[in-house]
Design a protein around this motif. Structure first.
Motif, PDB file in Angstrom:
ATOM      1  N   GLY A  24       9.992  -6.202  -4.043  1.00  0.00           N
ATOM      2  CA  GLY A  24       9.814  -7.190  -5.120  1.00  0.00           C
ATOM      3  C   GLY A  24       8.384  -7.496  -6.129  1.00  0.00           C
ATOM      4  N   CYS A  25       7.273  -6.061  -6.219  1.00  0.00           N
ATOM      5  CA  CYS A  25       6.281  -6.046  -6.909  1.00  0.00           C
ATOM      6  C   CYS A  25       7.322  -5.936  -8.706  1.00  0.00           C
ATOM      7  N   PRO A  26       7.191  -6.521  -9.912  1.00  0.00           N
ATOM      8  CA  PRO A  26       7.598  -5.533 -10.684  1.00  0.00           C
ATOM      9  C   PRO A  26       6.876  -4.345 -11.378  1.00  0.00           C
ATOM     10  N   GLN A  27       5.496  -4.242 -11.245  1.00  0.00           N
ATOM     11  CA  GLN A  27       4.922  -3.246 -11.470  1.00  0.00           C
ATOM     12  C   GLN A  27       4.195  -3.129 -10.944  1.00  0.00           C
ATOM     13  N   GLN A  28       3.090  -1.261 -10.417  1.00  0.00           N
ATOM     14  CA  GLN A  28       2.201  -1.639  -9.374  1.00  0.00           C
ATOM     15  C   GLN A  28       0.587  -1.755 -10.265  1.00  0.00           C
ATOM     16  N   CYS A  29       0.049  -2.528  -9.617  1.00  0.00           N
ATOM     17  CA  CYS A  29      -0.763  -3.444 -10.325  1.00  0.00           C
ATOM     18  C   CYS A  29      -2.349  -1.935 -10.115  1.00  0.00           C
ATOM     19  N   SER A  30      -3.806  -2.407 -10.622  1.00  0.00           N
ATOM     20  CA  SER A  30      -4.276  -1.106 -10.507  1.00  0.00           C
ATOM     21  C   SER A  30      -4.884  -0.430  -9.032  1.00  0.00           C
ATOM     22  N   PHE A  31      -4.866  -1.865  -8.332  1.00  0.00           N
ATOM     23  CA  PHE A  31      -6.279  -1.362  -7.392  1.00  0.00           C
ATOM     24  C   PHE A  31      -4.344  -1.747  -5.899  1.00  0.00           C
ATOM     25  N   CYS A  32      -3.148  -0.987  -6.046  1.00  0.00           N
ATOM     26  CA  CYS A  32      -2.395  -1.915  -4.719  1.00  0.00           C
ATOM     27  C   CYS A  32      -2.019  -0.810  -4.236  1.00  0.00           C
ATOM     28  N   ASN A  33      -2.215  -0.317  -3.022  1.00  0.00           N
ATOM     29  CA  ASN A  33      -1.015   0.136  -2.564  1.00  0.00           C
ATOM     30  C   ASN A  33      -0.540  -0.385  -1.063  1.00  0.00           C
ATOM     31  N   GLN A  34       0.118  -1.280  -1.344  1.00  0.00           N
ATOM     32  CA  GLN A  34       0.494  -2.043  -0.402  1.00  0.00           C
ATOM     33  C   GLN A  34       0.857  -1.447   1.080  1.00  0.00           C
ATOM     34  N   LYS A  35       1.424  -0.035   1.231  1.00  0.00           N
ATOM     35  CA  LYS A  35       2.131   1.037   2.040  1.00  0.00           C
ATOM     36  C   LYS A  35       0.127   0.877   2.715  1.00  0.00           C
ATOM     37  N   THR A  36      -0.133   1.242   2.296  1.00  0.00           N
ATOM     38  CA  THR A  36      -1.458   1.473   3.039  1.00  0.00           C
ATOM     39  C   THR A  36      -2.497   0.703   3.540  1.00  0.00           C
TER      40      THR A  36
END
Length: 325
Positions: free
Chosen positions: A14-26
């Motif tokens: 659902g996130c429209p882009q990947q933020c600088s800090f984000c690796n949600q699967k990790t």
């Protein structure tokens, strides 16, 4: 009865882009999206453990930005347990720019009781530099709308982002306090492999906070929220093998919350001049007072403090009573 969350993670969905800090699967440790059957299985497993008042919590992505039919299917699976009283309610986390009246009407209908927004910062320069895709005004607008519907509001902030400073973090805390959320989570930035921050760090453009940096800052932030009657329900990312494997820098420690509480207690004592003191402390806070491997006690001894620790229920948890002898 103890309160508990039945957490269901939706990594980066659902996130429209990947933020600088984000690796949600990790961050979540999950590689696949949950199904309705996964929701049912998680709830049924949790309900076997008695003595808890549960809420179902959809965390990890931007819940209100995911495909509408998929979102509704998850809500319907969860709402069955709310409707029959086996679960108290549903919590979700989302982005501030993915909240409007239509969404809130749906969430209300399906038993959502609490909404957490990933504010991260209330400084527009920091938000833009870290590719958040929303503004501080979006956080304020969404927060007020959520509260007007009667939902419990939670806000999440980060420290140590690219172009952030301690002073900006304190201002972020002040603006969050002005919105009067019920709860706050504080996440010091952890630099993960495969993120923009990792590239900036490798190029020596970005200098991340250390654990000590973040802990010192949080000893300023936490009392601000507590004095305003806002509960800090999380300090630092949860312990995870995936984070340990993928963190390249930043303020990650499995016991970060304990470090902050311990540092706060040490700072309380250091406001007094060296000498002989009796420190009265709640039984549940003794380890925080002493610090990991009794580091606080040894540091105080080196600085000229002679400490007698008295454990008593007469002092509130996380508090101290300091008496000069």
């Amino acid at each position: 009865m103890k309160k508990g969350n039945i957490s269901i993670f939706i990594p980066h969905l659902g996130c429209p882009q990947q933020c600088s800090f984000c690796n949600q699967k990790t961050i979540t440790g999950n590689q696949k999206q949950p199904t309705c059957d996964d929701v049912i299985c998680a709830v049924e497993t949790a309900l076997r453990k008695k003595g808890y008042e549960y809420e179902i919590a959809f965390f990890g992505g931007s819940f209100t930005a995911i495909d509408r039919e998929y979102m509704l299917s998850l809500l319907k699976a969860a709402y069955t347990y709310v409707a029959d009283g086996r679960v108290k309610g549903i919590r979700i986390s989302t982005r501030p720019d993915c909240i409007d009246n239509e969404i809130l009407d749906i969430l209300k209908e399906y038993g959502v009781t609490s909404i957490e927004l990933g504010a991260q910062s209330m400084d527009d320069e920091v938000l833009k530099a870290n590719l958040r895709g929303h503004t501080a005004q979006d956080v304020e607008n969404a927060s007020r709308l959520i509260k007007s519907y009667g939902f419990e509001l939670g806000l999440q902030m980060m420290t140590g982002l690219y172009l952030d400073t301690d002073e900006k973090a304190v201002e972020t805390a002040k603006r969050i306090i002005a919105l009067q959320p019920s709860t706050v989570r504080i996440y010091p930035t952890v630099v993960l492999k495969g993120t923009m921050l990792a590239r900036l760090y490798e190029d020596e453009v970005f200098k991340p906070q250390t654990v000590d940096d973040a802990a010192n800052l949080c000893t300023r932030l936490v009392p601000m929220f507590e004095d305003a009657g806002i509960k800090v329900i999380r300090l630092g990312l949860h312990a995870s093998d995936d984070i340990k494997k993928n963190a390249v820098a930043g303020a990650y420690h499995e016991s970060f919350g304990e470090i902050v509480k311990s540092r706060y207690m040490l700072n309380r004592i250091l406001k007094y001049k060296p000498g002989d003191y009796e420190i009265m402390v709640n039984p549940r806070s003794v380890s925080q007072l002493k610090g990991q491997q009794k580091r606080n006690i040894y540091f105080l001894m080196e600085e000229g403090y002679n400490i007698k620790v008295t454990v008593t229920d007469k002092v509130a948890q996380n508090d101290l009573k300091i008496i000069r002898r």
